[in-house]
Structure formats: structure tokens, C-alpha cells
Design a protein around this motif. Structure first.
Motif, PDB file in Angstrom:
ATOM      1  N   ASN A  85       8.201  15.908  15.282  1.00  0.00           N
ATOM      2  CA  ASN A  85       8.858  15.611  16.542  1.00  0.00           C
ATOM      3  C   ASN A  85      10.326  16.033  16.501  1.00  0.00           C
ATOM      4  O   ASN A  85      10.847  16.664  17.435  1.00  0.00           O
ATOM      5  CB  ASN A  85       8.736  14.112  16.820  1.00  0.00           C
ATOM      6  N   ALA A  86      11.003  15.676  15.400  1.00  0.00           N
ATOM      7  CA  ALA A  86      12.408  16.055  15.263  1.00  0.00           C
ATOM      8  C   ALA A  86      12.561  17.574  15.164  1.00  0.00           C
ATOM      9  O   ALA A  86      13.490  18.155  15.738  1.00  0.00           O
ATOM     10  CB  ALA A  86      13.005  15.378  14.030  1.00  0.00           C
ATOM     11  N   ALA A  87      11.639  18.224  14.446  1.00  0.00           N
ATOM     12  CA  ALA A  87      11.705  19.685  14.328  1.00  0.00           C
ATOM     13  C   ALA A  87      11.552  20.340  15.699  1.00  0.00           C
ATOM     14  O   ALA A  87      12.239  21.328  16.010  1.00  0.00           O
ATOM     15  CB  ALA A  87      10.609  20.178  13.378  1.00  0.00           C
ATOM     16  N   ALA A  88      10.664  19.796  16.537  1.00  0.00           N
ATOM     17  CA  ALA A  88      10.484  20.359  17.885  1.00  0.00           C
ATOM     18  C   ALA A  88      11.770  20.265  18.689  1.00  0.00           C
ATOM     19  O   ALA A  88      12.150  21.211  19.397  1.00  0.00           O
ATOM     20  CB  ALA A  88       9.361  19.604  18.608  1.00  0.00           C
ATOM     21  N   PHE A  89      12.477  19.140  18.559  1.00  0.00           N
ATOM     22  CA  PHE A  89      13.727  19.005  19.308  1.00  0.00           C
ATOM     23  C   PHE A  89      14.758  20.025  18.864  1.00  0.00           C
ATOM     24  O   PHE A  89      15.398  20.696  19.685  1.00  0.00           O
ATOM     25  CB  PHE A  89      14.299  17.589  19.147  1.00  0.00           C
ATOM     26  N   TRP A  90      14.931  20.165  17.555  1.00  0.00           N
ATOM     27  CA  TRP A  90      15.981  21.080  17.087  1.00  0.00           C
ATOM     28  C   TRP A  90      15.636  22.536  17.363  1.00  0.00           C
ATOM     29  O   TRP A  90      16.528  23.372  17.547  1.00  0.00           O
ATOM     30  CB  TRP A  90      16.256  20.825  15.600  1.00  0.00           C
ATOM     31  N   LEU A  91      14.341  22.861  17.407  1.00  0.00           N
ATOM     32  CA  LEU A  91      13.971  24.212  17.852  1.00  0.00           C
ATOM     33  C   LEU A  91      14.352  24.418  19.320  1.00  0.00           C
ATOM     34  O   LEU A  91      14.785  25.506  19.710  1.00  0.00           O
ATOM     35  CB  LEU A  91      12.467  24.430  17.659  1.00  0.00           C
ATOM     36  N   ALA A  92      14.185  23.367  20.143  1.00  0.00           N
ATOM     37  CA  ALA A  92      14.577  23.479  21.557  1.00  0.00           C
ATOM     38  C   ALA A  92      16.081  23.687  21.684  1.00  0.00           C
ATOM     39  O   ALA A  92      16.544  24.483  22.515  1.00  0.00           O
ATOM     40  CB  ALA A  92      14.134  22.229  22.315  1.00  0.00           C
ATOM     41  N   VAL A  93      16.861  22.973  20.853  1.00  0.00           N
ATOM     42  CA  VAL A  93      18.319  23.164  20.860  1.00  0.00           C
ATOM     43  C   VAL A  93      18.670  24.592  20.456  1.00  0.00           C
ATOM     44  O   VAL A  93      19.508  25.259  21.093  1.00  0.00           O
ATOM     45  CB  VAL A  93      18.994  22.151  19.925  1.00  0.00           C
ATOM     46  N   LEU A  94      18.029  25.077  19.371  1.00  0.00           N
ATOM     47  CA  LEU A  94      18.286  26.448  18.921  1.00  0.00           C
ATOM     48  C   LEU A  94      17.944  27.445  20.022  1.00  0.00           C
ATOM     49  O   LEU A  94      18.697  28.400  20.277  1.00  0.00           O
ATOM     50  CB  LEU A  94      17.468  26.735  17.656  1.00  0.00           C
ATOM     51  N   SER A  95      16.831  27.224  20.699  1.00  0.00           N
ATOM     52  CA  SER A  95      16.423  28.116  21.789  1.00  0.00           C
ATOM     53  C   SER A  95      17.471  28.134  22.895  1.00  0.00           C
ATOM     54  O   SER A  95      17.815  29.196  23.424  1.00  0.00           O
ATOM     55  CB  SER A  95      15.074  27.637  22.344  1.00  0.00           C
ATOM     56  N   PHE A  96      18.014  26.966  23.229  1.00  0.00           N
ATOM     57  CA  PHE A  96      19.030  26.861  24.281  1.00  0.00           C
ATOM     58  C   PHE A  96      20.300  27.624  23.893  1.00  0.00           C
ATOM     59  O   PHE A  96      20.862  28.386  24.695  1.00  0.00           O
ATOM     60  CB  PHE A  96      19.330  25.381  24.530  1.00  0.00           C
ATOM     61  N   VAL A  97      20.745  27.433  22.656  1.00  0.00           N
ATOM     62  CA  VAL A  97      21.970  28.099  22.197  1.00  0.00           C
ATOM     63  C   VAL A  97      21.781  29.616  22.179  1.00  0.00           C
ATOM     64  O   VAL A  97      22.660  30.377  22.601  1.00  0.00           O
ATOM     65  CB  VAL A  97      22.367  27.569  20.801  1.00  0.00           C
ATOM     66  N   VAL A  98      20.623  30.052  21.686  1.00  0.00           N
ATOM     67  CA  VAL A  98      20.347  31.492  21.642  1.00  0.00           C
ATOM     68  C   VAL A  98      20.347  32.067  23.054  1.00  0.00           C
ATOM     69  O   VAL A  98      20.890  33.151  23.317  1.00  0.00           O
ATOM     70  CB  VAL A  98      18.997  31.753  20.935  1.00  0.00           C
ATOM     71  N   LEU A  99      19.752  31.342  24.004  1.00  0.00           N
ATOM     72  CA  LEU A  99      19.710  31.847  25.381  1.00  0.00           C
ATOM     73  C   LEU A  99      21.120  32.016  25.949  1.00  0.00           C
ATOM     74  O   LEU A  99      21.437  33.054  26.556  1.00  0.00           O
ATOM     75  CB  LEU A  99      18.905  30.886  26.256  1.00  0.00           C
TER      76      LEU A  99
END
Length: 560
Positions: free
Chosen positions: A100-114
Motif C-alpha cells: 500500500n505504501a509502495a503504491a502511494f510513493w509510486l503515485a508521488v513519483l509519477s506526479f513529480v515526473v509529469l
């Protein structure tokens, strides 16, 4: 740092909502720049200067991406589910906290990359959030289609992985963590919404990730899945195989249309819960209502072709997709009739969460009624790629989805902070947002009927109806600016109420779902979550304690 790098599902839910808040702030600012440019195209932005056509297209692309992925998908599915789901099913925890925590931080990484796409040479991509080839497959097709497009592909690819992990975790939690007595027919409707949306996420985002990899391969590895031989792009002949842009359309819209339901199904479940709670009525036909959510999800996988009526598809295929699209109106109508039956006997408690749930219902109807029109290939041929379509999906997906998010925040805010949000400010926020949302998106139907195309940065030419459309555009822009300003009232209410709001008590809405039960309550369910009418002596009280809720469960157990 422990509060940030946490595996606690409720903290992760709050962090997901902060992520969506950041995305909606950026996305809303981009949309306001779009609206301002449409009525004052020669206005020079401070510091930046004159907005060029490619800048306008980049804003449209990034606005759509932020809103669809990081707001409408993230907040109702991952945000609210992390906040409420474990408590609502009596499980107390997610099945896979680290996942669950890994999914959140991947979403954050995706947002920053975008967001990084704004800062690379030539800026963000300009081919819209749908990124049709060959424009998206050829770097030389325009500004932003080089590094900006690659960054978009990387960002959404990471988001797909995040959405997968989150969906797996939610499904495993629902299947394995329900408390004693929480059978399938005793689950709150929100749980049904999260479960069906999670299944759709696994299927739809898998196809999207495959499409992204194929597009990346076309751009950098010499393949030709989407680019036909001899295509002329920006003065250059491109293509070295026998690819077809239609393959991308099929893959993308197999994801794109279920994405509408991924965004809206949690809101439908929440609306049912709020209507039942503030009407104090049992959900008549509970099994039918739950079954219709499943039917909407199933049919949502079969209708992607109605986005491609003008692509030259076989007329028989077009007829099949038209029929499946019309068919999905049946379970949607049953849901609406079920909600109206809940509301039809009066005595409603019009709290702020209830008002926003009613707003959700109004947008779902106002936007949904135009869906069958666009499901007709003959009508779609005229309306395709016009502002009629923009008005349709902004009402049925964006506004309905956003109003359900507001309803959830106002409803569950006491769970997070122990305080209630200011009711007067909440109701003012609702009425301004409701009128301005209709003022923004309803006139788009008229612009579309007049033939105004989307994705054009300005109206120019000899057409005689442009004067009328421009007047409509001004009204839309002023309404959008007011709508955006009204959200400052919401932000003030959130942060002010978190510190100085009225103490809420254990169960301020007199709800009977488990997330409102006290921490020491025995978690055993003996009847459905909306069986209010069998306990009229209790529900007539202005407040009732968690012990009384437990008494209801015990009473229902004896009745059974």
C-alpha cells in the motif's frame, strides 16, 4: 519522518488526498489559463509573455492528465479507501500495508515526473491526454513531442504500476479482512464501488501500460505499431512498417472508457450511503443496487468503440458498440431510480455532505442524459470533437466525480480531525460551486451544437456564427473563474475547521456503518448497513451513541 514514510492506511489516505489537492490546484490553474486565453487570446502572461498555440495545447494536455489520473482516479479510489475501508469492513488494517505504501510513493513519483515535462526543452506534450498517433509517435511532429512526450509516457507508466498495487491491495483487503458477519449482502455500497473499480483498474490499466510500451517502442526502438508507412508528419515522410493509429485508439479507449467508471463508481457507492443515512431509510432493492454497480463495471469494458465512430470502423461494429453503450444506460438508470426512491418521501437532513451528494446526482443525470445522444453514430459524426463532448464528460465525470469527493470530505472530516467543518461555509461553497459548474459546462452543449471544435486555441475565420459562440465563451470563462475562486472558501473551511471547528463527537451523522463505531466496540455485523426503518425509536433521536448502534445490531440479530 515516520508520519510521512508510514504504512498506516489512514495516514496514507490523508497523503493521497494531499497529492490530489496539489494536482487539482495545478490542474485548475491550467484550466483557468485555458479559459482566459479563449476570450483574450492576445493577453500577455506576466513574465511568460504571449501564449502560443502550442502552449495552449500543452495546457490542455497537462490539465486533462492531472485531473483524470491524479484527482478523479486517486482521491475517491485510493484516498477515501485508505481512510475508511478497513474500518468500514471491520478489518482494522489493509491486507498488504507495505504494498500500500509502495503504491502511494509510486503515485508521488509519477506526479513529480509529469510536472517535470514543463521544464524540459520545448516543454510539455501537446497531443492531448489521449495522445493519438502518429503525432504522439513522432518526436518531430511539434513542440513538446520530444522529451516532454517521453516524460508523459514515463509518468503514466509509473502511475499504472501504482494503480495496480493499490487495486490488488484493496481487493485483497475486501476479500480477506471483513469482520464476522460482514457478508456480501451486508457490505456498504462504498465497498461495492471500491471493489468493482479495483477490478476495472487491474484490467484497464494493464492494457494502457501495454499501449504505452508499444508507443515508446515506436518512438525509440524502430518498431511501427501505430505509424503507417509513408505517413507525412510536419513535412517529413515517416513510418517504416505497417502500423495503424487505430490500434492505439482501440487500446487507449479500452482503458479510457472504464476509467470513467473507475472515477465514478466510488462516488455512486458513497452517494447511496449518504442518501440512506440522511434520509434515515433502508436502501430498497439493496441487492439490485449492488448488482447494477457490477453491471456498470462489466458493460463499461464493452463500449470503448463509441469513441471511434468517425474512425472509419465497420458499420456493423459501430452498431454493436452503439447497442452496448445504450445498454449501459439501463443499470445507470436503475441506480438513479433507486436514489430517487430513497429521497422521495421527504424528511431529508440537508447537511453539507447531503447537499454535495445531491449535486453529484444532478450532474450524473445532466451529463448522463447526453450519453445516449453520443452513442448514435449518426449524431456522433456531427458532435465528435466539439465542445458538446467537452460539456458531456465534464458534467458526468468531472463535476459528478468532484462533487462526490467534496461529499466524502465533508462527511468523513470528523473521523480524521474529531471536528466538524463549518456548515455555513460548506453550504455557501456548495451553492456557488453548483451554479458556476452549470454555468461553465452546460453552455458548452450549445457551443458544440453550433459546431465549435475543441483543441482550437482561438476562433478565427469567416464563419458567421462565431460572434454568438464568442459571447457564449465569455460567459463560460467568467463562470469558470468564479467556480475556481469558490474553492478558496473550501480550502479555508478545511484548514480552519481542522484547528477550530466544532467538536464532532464519536458519531456526528448518526451513521450505522462500522467506521463510526467506537474503537472498543465488538466488530460483529448482524444486519445490513442501511436498516434504519426497523429502529425508528432510536433513529428519531437527535443523537445516539455507539452503544445504541450496537444495540441495533443485537436487536437485528434477535429478529433474524
Amino acid at each position: 519522518m515516520s508520519r510521512i514514510f508510514t504504512t498506516d492506511h489512514r495516514r496514507l489516505g490523508v497523503l493521497y488526498l494531499y497529492l490530489s489537492l496539489a494536482a487539482v490546484v495545478v490542474g485548475t490553474l491550467l484550466s483557468l489559463l485555458i479559459r482566459i486565453h479563449r476570450i483574450w487570446p492576445d493577453w500577455r502572461l506576466p513574465v511568460y509573455g504571449l501564449m502560443k498555440p502550442e502552449d495552449y495545447l500543452a495546457l490542455v494536455t497537462m490539465h486533462g492528465t492531472l485531473m483524470v489520473f491524479f484527482v478523479l482516479t486517486t482521491a475517491p479510489q485510493s484516498g477515501f479507501a485508505n481512510l475508511v475501508l478497513p474500518a468500514q469492513i471491520g478489518g482494522g488494517r489493509m491486507a498488504f500495508p507495505r504494498l500500500n505504501a509502495a503504491a502511494f510513493w509510486l503515485a508521488v513519483l509519477s506526479f513529480v515526473v509529469l510536472l517535470a515535462a514543463f521544464f524540459v526543452p520545448q516543454g510539455a506534450p501537446i497531443s492531448g491526454w489521449t495522445h493519438y498517433p502518429p503525432m504522439s509517435a513522432v518526436s518531430a511532429s511539434g513542440p513538446g513531442q520530444g522529451a516532454g512526450m517521453d516524460i508523459w509516457l514515463a509518468s503514466i507508466g509509473i502511475f499504472c504500476l501504482s494503480a495496480w498495487l493499490s487495486a490488488v491491495n484493496l481487493l485483497a483487503t475486501i476479500l480477506t479482512q471483513r469482520c464476522s458477519g460482514m457478508s456480501w449482502t451486508r457490505m456498504p455500497m462504498t465497498v461495492w464501488g471500491w471493489m468493482v473499480a479495483s477490478i476495472l483498474t487491474l484490467l484497464a490499466f494493464s492494457v494502457l501500460l501495454a499501449a504505452l510500451l508499444l508507443l515508446f517502442s515506436d518512438r525509440h526502438l524502430g518498431s511501427s505499431f501505430f505509424v503507417p508507412m509513408g505517413d507525412l508528419v510536419n513535412g517529413r515522410i515517416v513510418g517504416h512498417g505497417d502500423g495503424s493509429p487505430l490500434l492505439w485508439l482501440h487500446l487507449f479507449w479500452f482503458f479510457g472508457h472504464p476509467e470513467v467508471y473507475i472515477a465514478i463508481l466510488p462516488g455512486m457507492g458513497l452517494a447511496t450511503s449518504i442518501f440512506a443515512n440522511f434520509a434515515r431509510r433502508t436502501v430498497r432493492g439493496y441487492r439490485t443496487m449492488a448488482g447494477m454497480l457490477v453491471a456498470i463495471g462489466g458493460l463499461g469494458l464493452l463500449v470503448w468503440g463509441h469513441h471511434m465512430f468517425v474512425s472509419g470502423m465497420n458499420p456493423y461494429a459501430g452498431t454493436a458498440f452503439a447497442l452496448t453503450t445504450m445498454a449501459i444506460a439501463v443499470p445507470s438508470t436503475v441506480e438513479v431510480l433507486g436514489w430517487l426512491a430513497l429521497l422521495s418521501r421527504g424528511g431529508l437532513r440537508l447537511t453539507t455532505p447531503m447537499l454535495f451528494a445531491l449535486g453529484f446526482l444532478s450532474f450524473f443525470i445532466a451529463g448522463g442524459l447526453t450519453g445516449p445522444l453520443l452513442a448514435q453514430p449518426a449524431l456522433d459524426g456531427y458532435l465528435h470533437n466539439t465542445f458538446f463532448v467537452v460539456g458531456h464528460f465534464h458534467l458526468v465525470m468531472a463535476m459528478a466525480g468532484v462533487f462526490s469527493i467534496f461529499a466524502g470530505i465533508y462527511y468523513w472530516f470528523p473521523l480524521l480531525t474529531g471536528r466538524r467543518m463549518n456548515e455555513l461555509a460548506g453550504k455557501l461553497h456548495f451553492w456557488i460551486s453548483l451554479f458556476c459548474a452549470y454555468g461553465t459546462f452546460l453552455p458548452m452543449y450549445f457551443s458544440g451544437l453550433a459546431g465549435e471544435p475543441r483543441h482550437y486555441e482561438r476562433l478565427a475565420g469567416p464563419a458567421t456564427n462565431f460572434a454568438g459562440i464568442l459571447a457564449n465563451e465569455r460567459g463560460i470563462t467568467f463562470s469558470a473563474l468564479t467556480l475556481g475562486a469558490a474553492q478558496l472558501l473550501f480550502l479555508w473551511n478545511v484548514f480552519h475547521s481542522a484547528r477550530r471547528g466544532e467538536p464532532a463527537g464519536q458519531n456526528p451523522w448518526q451513521a450505522t456503518t462500522l467506521e463510526w463505531a467506537p474503537p472498543d466496540a465488538p466488530l460483529r455485523v448482524t444486519h445490513g448497513p442501511y436498516d434504519y426503518e426497523g429502529f425508528s425509536a432510536v433513529t428519531k433521536q437527535d443523537t445516539f451513541s455507539s452503544e445504541e448502534i450496537l444495540c441495533q445490531w443485537e436487536a437485528a440479530s434477535k429478529q433474524e
